[in-house]
Scaffold this motif. Structure first.
Motif, PDB file in Angstrom:
ATOM      1  N   MET A   1       0.842  -1.186   0.000  1.00  0.00           N
ATOM      2  CA  MET A   1       0.000   0.000   0.000  1.00  0.00           C
ATOM      3  C   MET A   1       0.889   1.252   0.000  1.00  0.00           C
ATOM      4  N   ASN A   2       0.351   2.354   0.525  1.00  0.00           N
ATOM      5  CA  ASN A   2       1.099   3.604   0.647  1.00  0.00           C
ATOM      6  C   ASN A   2       1.572   4.170  -0.698  1.00  0.00           C
ATOM      7  N   LYS A   3       0.630   4.556  -1.529  1.00  0.00           N
ATOM      8  CA  LYS A   3       0.943   5.220  -2.780  1.00  0.00           C
ATOM      9  C   LYS A   3       0.828   6.725  -2.595  1.00  0.00           C
ATOM     10  N   PRO A   4       1.481   7.521  -3.455  1.00  0.00           N
ATOM     11  CA  PRO A   4       1.276   8.960  -3.411  1.00  0.00           C
ATOM     12  C   PRO A   4      -0.166   9.267  -3.824  1.00  0.00           C
ATOM     13  N   PRO A   5      -0.719  10.420  -3.432  1.00  0.00           N
ATOM     14  CA  PRO A   5      -0.040  11.533  -2.774  1.00  0.00           C
ATOM     15  C   PRO A   5      -0.096  11.489  -1.244  1.00  0.00           C
ATOM     16  N   PHE A   6      -0.554  10.404  -0.663  1.00  0.00           N
ATOM     17  CA  PHE A   6      -0.688  10.324   0.785  1.00  0.00           C
ATOM     18  C   PHE A   6       0.140   9.156   1.329  1.00  0.00           C
ATOM     19  N   VAL A  10      -5.483   3.879   1.609  1.00  0.00           N
ATOM     20  CA  VAL A  10      -6.900   4.236   1.502  1.00  0.00           C
ATOM     21  C   VAL A  10      -7.702   3.077   0.916  1.00  0.00           C
ATOM     22  N   SER A  11      -8.751   2.690   1.635  1.00  0.00           N
ATOM     23  CA  SER A  11      -9.704   1.689   1.157  1.00  0.00           C
ATOM     24  C   SER A  11     -11.027   2.371   0.828  1.00  0.00           C
ATOM     25  N   VAL A  12     -11.603   2.026  -0.304  1.00  0.00           N
ATOM     26  CA  VAL A  12     -12.898   2.575  -0.714  1.00  0.00           C
ATOM     27  C   VAL A  12     -13.926   1.453  -0.690  1.00  0.00           C
ATOM     28  N   ILE A  13     -15.004   1.661   0.051  1.00  0.00           N
ATOM     29  CA  ILE A  13     -16.068   0.667   0.192  1.00  0.00           C
ATOM     30  C   ILE A  13     -17.250   1.070  -0.678  1.00  0.00           C
ATOM     31  N   VAL A  14     -17.693   0.142  -1.535  1.00  0.00           N
ATOM     32  CA  VAL A  14     -18.802   0.414  -2.457  1.00  0.00           C
ATOM     33  C   VAL A  14     -19.882  -0.645  -2.250  1.00  0.00           C
ATOM     34  N   PRO A  15     -20.926  -0.349  -1.466  1.00  0.00           N
ATOM     35  CA  PRO A  15     -22.037  -1.300  -1.352  1.00  0.00           C
ATOM     36  C   PRO A  15     -22.878  -1.258  -2.623  1.00  0.00           C
ATOM     37  N   ALA A  28     -14.962   5.016 -12.898  1.00  0.00           N
ATOM     38  CA  ALA A  28     -14.187   5.953 -13.713  1.00  0.00           C
ATOM     39  C   ALA A  28     -13.784   7.196 -12.922  1.00  0.00           C
ATOM     40  N   THR A  29     -14.501   7.493 -11.833  1.00  0.00           N
ATOM     41  CA  THR A  29     -14.181   8.682 -11.037  1.00  0.00           C
ATOM     42  C   THR A  29     -13.182   8.385  -9.920  1.00  0.00           C
ATOM     43  N   LEU A  30     -12.865   7.122  -9.688  1.00  0.00           N
ATOM     44  CA  LEU A  30     -11.984   6.776  -8.571  1.00  0.00           C
ATOM     45  C   LEU A  30     -10.532   7.136  -8.896  1.00  0.00           C
ATOM     46  N   PRO A  31      -9.827   7.794  -7.991  1.00  0.00           N
ATOM     47  CA  PRO A  31      -8.423   8.140  -8.232  1.00  0.00           C
ATOM     48  C   PRO A  31      -7.567   6.884  -8.391  1.00  0.00           C
ATOM     49  N   ASP A  32      -6.524   6.986  -9.205  1.00  0.00           N
ATOM     50  CA  ASP A  32      -5.686   5.812  -9.418  1.00  0.00           C
ATOM     51  C   ASP A  32      -4.742   5.535  -8.255  1.00  0.00           C
ATOM     52  N   TRP A  33      -4.700   6.452  -7.270  1.00  0.00           N
ATOM     53  CA  TRP A  33      -3.787   6.261  -6.141  1.00  0.00           C
ATOM     54  C   TRP A  33      -4.413   5.551  -4.943  1.00  0.00           C
ATOM     55  N   ILE A  34      -5.716   5.264  -5.001  1.00  0.00           N
ATOM     56  CA  ILE A  34      -6.306   4.546  -3.868  1.00  0.00           C
ATOM     57  C   ILE A  34      -5.752   3.123  -3.830  1.00  0.00           C
ATOM     58  N   ASP A  35      -5.678   2.552  -2.645  1.00  0.00           N
ATOM     59  CA  ASP A  35      -4.991   1.279  -2.460  1.00  0.00           C
ATOM     60  C   ASP A  35      -5.873   0.057  -2.671  1.00  0.00           C
ATOM     61  N   GLU A  36      -7.137   0.155  -2.317  1.00  0.00           N
ATOM     62  CA  GLU A  36      -8.015  -0.982  -2.568  1.00  0.00           C
ATOM     63  C   GLU A  36      -9.453  -0.506  -2.699  1.00  0.00           C
ATOM     64  N   VAL A  37     -10.202  -1.234  -3.527  1.00  0.00           N
ATOM     65  CA  VAL A  37     -11.637  -1.025  -3.664  1.00  0.00           C
ATOM     66  C   VAL A  37     -12.326  -2.318  -3.248  1.00  0.00           C
ATOM     67  N   ILE A  38     -13.270  -2.194  -2.333  1.00  0.00           N
ATOM     68  CA  ILE A  38     -14.037  -3.352  -1.878  1.00  0.00           C
ATOM     69  C   ILE A  38     -15.486  -3.173  -2.303  1.00  0.00           C
ATOM     70  N   ILE A  99     -12.714  12.269  -3.311  1.00  0.00           N
ATOM     71  CA  ILE A  99     -12.017  11.512  -2.269  1.00  0.00           C
ATOM     72  C   ILE A  99     -10.765  12.237  -1.808  1.00  0.00           C
ATOM     73  N   HIS A 100     -10.101  12.908  -2.710  1.00  0.00           N
ATOM     74  CA  HIS A 100      -8.883  13.641  -2.355  1.00  0.00           C
ATOM     75  C   HIS A 100      -9.149  14.632  -1.223  1.00  0.00           C
ATOM     76  N   SER A 101     -10.273  15.345  -1.283  1.00  0.00           N
ATOM     77  CA  SER A 101     -10.608  16.330  -0.246  1.00  0.00           C
ATOM     78  C   SER A 101     -10.870  15.657   1.095  1.00  0.00           C
ATOM     79  N   PHE A 102     -11.543  14.519   1.077  1.00  0.00           N
ATOM     80  CA  PHE A 102     -11.834  13.801   2.314  1.00  0.00           C
ATOM     81  C   PHE A 102     -10.540  13.302   2.970  1.00  0.00           C
ATOM     82  N   VAL A 103      -9.689  12.685   2.173  1.00  0.00           N
ATOM     83  CA  VAL A 103      -8.446  12.143   2.720  1.00  0.00           C
ATOM     84  C   VAL A 103      -7.537  13.269   3.203  1.00  0.00           C
TER      85      VAL A 103
END
Length: 242
Positions: A1-6, A10-15, A28-38, A99-103
């Protein structure tokens, strides 16, 4: 994990349940730097899981064991490996580019980043008059009872540090989980920051929201939680996004 810019992962949960048509727009809107999508699949009868895996080969899929958005999120949270957990919707209403603003808010010192359609810079393409009125009333009641300064109680775009899951102690199955999270974050004395967010209309399909039924469940949650603990000092609660 641990990709830039943070430095934090970061895990993104999508029910999702029967959201195959919407997932290409959402992913298509998810940043390419997030670490996992569940993806938490609510036993979909369409191609939700296949579409999601085709879009994102590194996707992790959790099959929901019960019913309801709350249960789906809880099971996704439990499966997450990231330092930070972000929750978004599968219908296209929440924009992954935010997501960038939240993180950023979390990395800058917040414990809980709460999306708001009514904070300066936020908005909604989908909020009906009756839902807006109900949300305003429930938000006002929560602020009175808990000493918070929320501007938008009933919105499900949130992010938080994973180590606060125990403090939140989530234990409900329905849409009221969003309210439960906001109330328990306040009760736990977490540093909360509201993030302006623009809600878009569902792209395909019909919403499962029912204003009166879900509003009643939210009201019961607010009143029930009031008996669990005392309100916290408002200056600790919310730093409104600039």
């Amino acid at each position: 994990m641990n990709k830039p810019p943070f430095a934090a992962s970061v895990s993104v949960i999508v029910p999702a349940m029967n959201e195959a048509e919407n997932l290409p727009h959402v992913f298509a809107t998810l940043p390419d730097w997030i670490d996992e999508v569940i993806l938490v699949d609510g036993n979909s009868t369409d191609d939700t899981v296949a579409v999601a895996r085709g879009l994102r080969p590194d996707l992790r899929v959790v099959v929901q064991t019960r019913r309801g958005k709350g249960n789906a999120l809880i099971e996704g949270f439990q499966a997450a490996r990231g330092d930070i957990i972000v929750m978004i919707d599968a219908d296209g209403s929440t924009d992954g580019r935010e997501i960038h603003s939240f993180v950023t808010a979390l990395v800058d010192g917040a414990d809980f980043a709460k999306g708001s359609r009514h904070a300066p810079g936020g908005g909604s393409d989908d909020l009906s008059a009756i839902r807006s009125l109900g949300n305003k009333a429930l938000t006002t009641l929560t602020n009175l009872l808990y000493g918070t300064r929320y501007t938008d109680l009933c919105y499900g775009y949130n992010a938080f540090w994973a180590h606060h899951l125990d403090a939140l102690g989530l234990d409900c199955d329905g849409f009221e989980i969003e309210t439960l999270m906001n109330v328990r974050a306040a009760q736990a004395g977490l540093v909360i920051r509201e993030i302006p967010s623009h809600e878009r209309s569902r792209i395909h399909g019909d919403s499962n929201l029912h204003a009166v039924r879900d509003g009643w469940r939210v009201l019961k949650t607010i009143m029930r939680e009031r008996s669990r603990g005392t309100a916290v000092a408002p200056q600790r609660q919310v730093a409104l996004a600039k």
